[in-house]
Write a protein that holds these residues in place. Structure first.
Motif, PDB file in Angstrom:
ATOM      1  N   ASP A 122     123.076  14.040 -56.152  1.00 39.65           N
ATOM      2  CA  ASP A 122     121.576  13.397 -57.723  1.00 39.65           C
ATOM      3  C   ASP A 122     122.334  12.931 -58.803  1.00 39.65           C
ATOM      4  OD1 ASP A 122     119.699  13.723 -59.425  1.00 39.65           O
ATOM      5  OD2 ASP A 122     120.505  15.558 -60.487  1.00 39.65           O
ATOM      6  N   GLY A 132     115.274  17.218 -60.981  1.00 36.46           N
ATOM      7  CA  GLY A 132     115.281  18.440 -61.569  1.00 36.46           C
ATOM      8  C   GLY A 132     114.284  18.866 -60.510  1.00 36.46           C
ATOM      9  N   SER A 144     118.322  23.469 -55.018  1.00 32.93           N
ATOM     10  CA  SER A 144     119.330  22.651 -55.213  1.00 32.93           C
ATOM     11  C   SER A 144     120.394  23.745 -53.759  1.00 32.93           C
ATOM     12  CB  SER A 144     120.273  22.916 -56.533  1.00 32.93           C
ATOM     13  OG  SER A 144     119.852  24.155 -56.727  1.00 32.93           O
TER      14      SER A 144
END
Length: 89
Positions: free
Chosen positions: A45, A50, A9
């Protein structure tokens, strides 16, 4: 569209105001050849993906449409989490 795997991320506290509230993920794009080096992109996103998820990514103008605004300065958006891929080789 592209297939990729979420590998991380990204956080940016200072960014364009149109990006506020978006979650950004690093996606390793699947290449067609084993010899091609892995390409990693940053994608907004839109689906709650995830780490480790295999995702469907749209790029260009479609990425902005997926977020519902032509003013969001993104060129890649995750639009789906893939359950399975079947290939005939």
């Amino acid at each position: 569209m592209l297939i990729g795997t979420v590998s991380g991320s990204l956080w940016a506290t200072r960014k364009n105001e149109h990006l506020n509230g978006l979650k950004f993920l690093l996606v390793d794009i699947e290449e067609t050849s084993q010899e091609t080096p892995k390409r990693t992109i940053v994608a907004a996103d839109n689906e709650g993906a995830g780490f480790g998820d295999v995702v469907l990514v749209t790029t260009g103008g479609s990425a902005r449409v997926a977020l519902g605004s032509s003013e969001v300065p993104v060129d890649a958006t995750i639009v789906g989490i893939i359950d399975s891929v079947e290939r005939n080789q």
